[in-house]
Motif scaffolding. Structure first.
Motif, mmCIF file in Angstrom:
data_model
loop_
_atom_site.group_PDB
_atom_site.id
_atom_site.type_symbol
_atom_site.label_atom_id
_atom_site.label_comp_id
_atom_site.label_asym_id
_atom_site.label_seq_id
_atom_site.Cartn_x
_atom_site.Cartn_y
_atom_site.Cartn_z
ATOM 1 N N LEU A 15 2.752 41.194 7.173
ATOM 2 C CA LEU A 15 3.429 41.888 8.271
ATOM 3 C C LEU A 15 3.745 43.332 7.909
ATOM 4 O O LEU A 15 3.586 44.247 8.735
ATOM 5 C CB LEU A 15 4.705 41.140 8.660
ATOM 6 C CG LEU A 15 4.514 39.809 9.365
ATOM 7 C CD1 LEU A 15 5.857 39.119 9.572
ATOM 8 C CD2 LEU A 15 3.812 40.014 10.699
ATOM 9 N N VAL A 19 2.339 46.627 9.943
ATOM 10 C CA VAL A 19 3.228 47.674 10.470
ATOM 11 C C VAL A 19 2.898 49.017 9.825
ATOM 12 O O VAL A 19 2.849 50.049 10.497
ATOM 13 C CB VAL A 19 4.714 47.300 10.243
ATOM 14 C CG1 VAL A 19 5.634 48.461 10.547
ATOM 15 C CG2 VAL A 19 5.076 46.097 11.094
ATOM 16 N N CYS A 23 1.739 51.848 12.528
ATOM 17 C CA CYS A 23 2.855 52.699 12.948
ATOM 18 C C CYS A 23 2.862 53.988 12.130
ATOM 19 O O CYS A 23 3.351 54.018 10.998
ATOM 20 C CB CYS A 23 4.168 51.945 12.798
ATOM 21 S SG CYS A 23 5.572 52.838 13.445
ATOM 22 N N PHE A 26 6.338 55.423 10.828
ATOM 23 C CA PHE A 26 6.839 54.610 9.716
ATOM 24 C C PHE A 26 6.079 54.940 8.438
ATOM 25 O O PHE A 26 6.663 55.109 7.369
ATOM 26 C CB PHE A 26 6.696 53.127 10.061
ATOM 27 C CG PHE A 26 7.159 52.197 8.985
ATOM 28 C CD1 PHE A 26 8.499 52.107 8.651
ATOM 29 C CD2 PHE A 26 6.254 51.396 8.312
ATOM 30 C CE1 PHE A 26 8.930 51.243 7.655
ATOM 31 C CE2 PHE A 26 6.667 50.524 7.314
ATOM 32 C CZ PHE A 26 8.012 50.455 6.995
#
Length: 92
Positions: A15, A19, A23, A26
């Motif tokens: 995960l 991400v 993203c 991020f």
């Protein structure tokens, strides 16, 4: 129990990678934070890798090779200490 913890850890890593890949803000934030605190980040990364080595070696010896937990734990501890010593010399 150990198998469940390893599966949960792998899911969390997957995960995080998803991400991180999808993203951009991020990813940019983490890269800027890494560049600002490189030495601390290297120690954290090596520490996480050391923990992974410890659990993987414990899983292999205890679950797959059916060696007693005490002996498996001692072997995994030794493997993780050797791993962290080498990685701290190389990376940090």
């Amino acid at each position: 129990m150990l198998k469940t913890l390893i599966i949960i850890g792998l899911i969390c890593c997957a995960l995080f990678l998803i991400v991180f890949a999808l993203c951009k803000p991020f990813r940019d934030f983490l890269l800027a934070l890494y560049k600002k605190n490189k030495e601390l980040a290297d120690y954290i990364i090596v520490g996480v890798m050391t923990t992974a080595v410890c659990y993987i070696v414990l899983f292999i010896f205890y679950s797959l090779l059916n060696i007693r937990i005490e002996i498996s734990n001692a072997i995994s501890w030794c493997a993780s200490v050797i791993f962290t010593f080498i990685m701290n010399k190389v990376v940090v």
